[in-house]
Design a protein around this motif. Structure first.
Motif, PDB file in Angstrom:
ATOM      1  N   LEU A   4      22.153 -64.805  32.301  1.00 34.72           N
ATOM      2  CA  LEU A   4      23.806 -64.786  32.737  1.00 34.72           C
ATOM      3  C   LEU A   4      24.604 -63.852  31.627  1.00 34.72           C
ATOM      4  O   LEU A   4      25.666 -63.391  32.018  1.00 34.72           O
ATOM      5  CB  LEU A   4      24.162 -66.125  33.171  1.00 34.72           C
ATOM      6  CG  LEU A   4      23.396 -66.996  34.332  1.00 34.72           C
ATOM      7  CD1 LEU A   4      24.033 -68.329  34.436  1.00 34.72           C
ATOM      8  CD2 LEU A   4      23.620 -66.166  35.495  1.00 34.72           C
ATOM      9  N   ARG A   5      23.999 -64.140  30.369  1.00 36.18           N
ATOM     10  CA  ARG A   5      24.941 -63.495  29.542  1.00 36.18           C
ATOM     11  C   ARG A   5      24.823 -61.899  29.698  1.00 36.18           C
ATOM     12  O   ARG A   5      25.841 -61.194  29.483  1.00 36.18           O
ATOM     13  CB  ARG A   5      24.531 -63.772  28.078  1.00 36.18           C
ATOM     14  CG  ARG A   5      25.129 -63.187  26.951  1.00 36.18           C
ATOM     15  CD  ARG A   5      26.740 -63.297  26.793  1.00 36.18           C
ATOM     16  NE  ARG A   5      27.201 -64.670  26.724  1.00 36.18           N
ATOM     17  CZ  ARG A   5      27.395 -65.285  25.675  1.00 36.18           C
ATOM     18  NH1 ARG A   5      26.920 -64.604  24.448  1.00 36.18           N
ATOM     19  NH2 ARG A   5      27.736 -66.758  25.640  1.00 36.18           N
ATOM     20  N   ARG A   6      23.647 -61.523  30.095  1.00 33.00           N
ATOM     21  CA  ARG A   6      23.612 -60.032  30.464  1.00 33.00           C
ATOM     22  C   ARG A   6      24.371 -59.665  31.661  1.00 33.00           C
ATOM     23  O   ARG A   6      24.904 -58.395  31.705  1.00 33.00           O
ATOM     24  CB  ARG A   6      22.183 -59.560  30.554  1.00 33.00           C
ATOM     25  CG  ARG A   6      21.340 -59.821  29.354  1.00 33.00           C
ATOM     26  CD  ARG A   6      19.861 -59.585  29.556  1.00 33.00           C
ATOM     27  NE  ARG A   6      19.229 -59.626  28.370  1.00 33.00           N
ATOM     28  CZ  ARG A   6      17.816 -59.527  28.354  1.00 33.00           C
ATOM     29  NH1 ARG A   6      16.947 -59.388  29.357  1.00 33.00           N
ATOM     30  NH2 ARG A   6      17.041 -59.690  27.174  1.00 33.00           N
ATOM     31  N   ARG A   7      24.496 -60.732  32.752  1.00 34.02           N
ATOM     32  CA  ARG A   7      25.227 -60.277  33.947  1.00 34.02           C
ATOM     33  C   ARG A   7      26.757 -60.659  33.661  1.00 34.02           C
ATOM     34  O   ARG A   7      27.544 -59.860  34.326  1.00 34.02           O
ATOM     35  CB  ARG A   7      24.753 -61.173  34.999  1.00 34.02           C
ATOM     36  CG  ARG A   7      23.140 -60.824  35.427  1.00 34.02           C
ATOM     37  CD  ARG A   7      22.925 -61.864  36.749  1.00 34.02           C
ATOM     38  NE  ARG A   7      23.996 -61.648  37.638  1.00 34.02           N
ATOM     39  CZ  ARG A   7      23.913 -61.031  38.581  1.00 34.02           C
ATOM     40  NH1 ARG A   7      22.682 -60.015  38.926  1.00 34.02           N
ATOM     41  NH2 ARG A   7      24.830 -60.832  39.680  1.00 34.02           N
ATOM     42  N   HIS A   8      27.220 -61.412  32.802  1.00 35.29           N
ATOM     43  CA  HIS A   8      28.524 -61.711  32.463  1.00 35.29           C
ATOM     44  C   HIS A   8      28.648 -61.503  31.021  1.00 35.29           C
ATOM     45  O   HIS A   8      28.994 -62.608  30.149  1.00 35.29           O
ATOM     46  CB  HIS A   8      29.280 -63.174  32.975  1.00 35.29           C
ATOM     47  CG  HIS A   8      28.755 -63.291  34.312  1.00 35.29           C
ATOM     48  ND1 HIS A   8      29.663 -62.807  35.437  1.00 35.29           N
ATOM     49  CD2 HIS A   8      27.730 -63.821  34.878  1.00 35.29           C
ATOM     50  CE1 HIS A   8      29.220 -63.178  36.435  1.00 35.29           C
ATOM     51  NE2 HIS A   8      27.757 -63.702  36.414  1.00 35.29           N
TER      52      HIS A   8
END
Length: 247
Positions: A237-241
């Motif tokens: 999720l850190r990569r997506r956000h």
């Protein structure tokens, strides 16, 4: 006082027992004596899958907090001598962005009942008046109803319990360390923080592994899978956000 003597909670515990025992029976041809442990893992994965929307919301909240960090620092400079005004202004800022400083606690709170039920299921010799057959299951020879601390203090000593518990705790410690290194937010305040406070914040990442030593092995297994899932989910999720770049 036994809260599970209260009829609705007794029914809930018996229902959870029947569901977990039934799932263990289905998995027995594949997992053998570890079928109950496999059932605990599947239940954990199901709970975590249901909480994916919460994880996405949490990632967006972290992104928002990072974006708000300069404004929070400005508020702290402006109202440093008025803590009550500072708190009101910070809460109003969070409210205007539809977020909360406590949003990250939701996944932990949502899972607390599941951990509590698992703890109880593998602690009681009887469930709703019938023998608790879940206590006959193990994981690589380590009984699912025994905790590491109980084995070391009350006996009997068991190498499988020691080794399996140590392996689970090691996984949790490694996952906690990676989480601390990669996801601990930078302090908002420009003023140096108290060394004691910083140490306490770092220690919080490892409390789950300490807690796992005191609960039945089945609950420790649930916590291990949860911590591992959470780490992988946060990386994805850190990569997506991604957080905004700090300049």
């Amino acid at each position: 006082m036994d809260i599970f003597a209260f009829p609705p909670l007794a029914w809930l515990l018996d229902t959870a027992y029947g569901a977990l025992a039934g799932l263990a029976s289905l998995l027995e041809p594949l997992a053998g004596a570890s079928s109950a442990a496999a059932a605990v893992v599947l239940v954990t994965l199901l709970v975590r899958a249901l909480l994916i929307p919460v994880g996405i919301s949490q990632a967006k909240t972290e992104q928002t907090r990072a974006r708000l960090a300069p404004r929070l620092r400005e508020l702290q400079k402006r109202h440093r001598k008025n803590p009550e005004r500072l708190q009101r202004e910070m809460l109003e800022l969070y409210r205007s962005e539809n977020t909360s400083p406590f949003a990250g606690m939701l996944p932990v709170l949502a899972q607390a009942p599941v951990v509590g039920i698992l703890y109880t299921l593998f602690l009681r010799p009887e469930i709703a008046g019938h023998p608790n057959d879940l206590l006959t299951h193990d994981l690589f020879g380590a009984p699912l109803g025994t905790s590491l601390v109980h084995m070391l203090t009350a006996g009997p000593f068991s190498w499988p319990t020691l080794l399996v518990s140590a392996a689970l705790m090691l996984i949790m410690i490694v996952a906690a360390d990676l989480t601390r290194r990669r996801f601990t937010p930078a302090p908002v305040d420009d003023a140096p923080s108290s060394p004691g406070m910083l140490q306490a914040m770092k220690a919080l990442h490892y409390l789950m592994a300490v807690f796992a030593a005191f609960v039945p092995l089945a609950a420790a297994l649930y916590l291990t899978v949860t911590v591992s899932w959470t780490l992988v989910q946060r990386i994805v999720l850190r990569r997506r956000h991604p957080l905004p770049a700090t300049g």
